[in-house]
Scaffold this motif. Structure first.
Motif: not given
Length: 131
Positions: A38-39, A42-43, A63, A84-85, A88
């Motif tokens: 996941r990290q 996102r990067r 994913c 997650e969203q 964020q």
């Protein structure tokens, strides 16, 4: 199902058998888990000169390894994405608070955020009406 050339089929990236105990043992030893992916997801950025297919492949693999859709229901996957969203979009203090407590569900994250916001609300003394 149709796939793009060079990308894995809808069943996920080509890896060691998902049911393989060997794969789990290797990942456990290296500390790689769904959160790692996941990290990484996102990067991910599109570097100059990168090949679109290679970037898409990495995104898709991360994913699949984050969400593990072959091991979860559609509702469970949707819950993870919503969680997650939600985290964020939280304001900075609330975001750090929620991340520190690692909620497992959206409902848990909402409760943590409500508690945080209630604790952060300034306490003002009652007003006196001077007449």
């Amino acid at each position: 199902p149709a796939t793009s050339p060079g990308l894995p089929a809808a069943g996920g990236p080509a890896t060691v058998s998902e049911g393989s105990g060997l794969k789990k043992a290797i990942l456990d030893q290296t500390g790689i888990n769904p959160e790692t992916h996941r990290q990484r997801l996102r990067r991910t950025r599109f570097p100059p000169g990168a090949r679109p297919r290679a970037v898409a492949q990495r995104i898709k693999e991360d994913c699949w390894r984050w969400l593990e859709p072959d091991q979860k229901t559609g509702g469970q996957v949707a819950e993870e994405i919503a969680l997650e969203q939600f985290i964020q979009v939280l304001p900075p203090g609330g975001k750090e608070w929620a991340q520190r407590h690692r909620p497992k569900t959206l409902a848990e994250a909402v409760t943590l955020t409500e508690d945080y916001m209630a604790a952060e609300r300034p306490r003002t003394p009652p007003r006196r009406n001077d007449t």
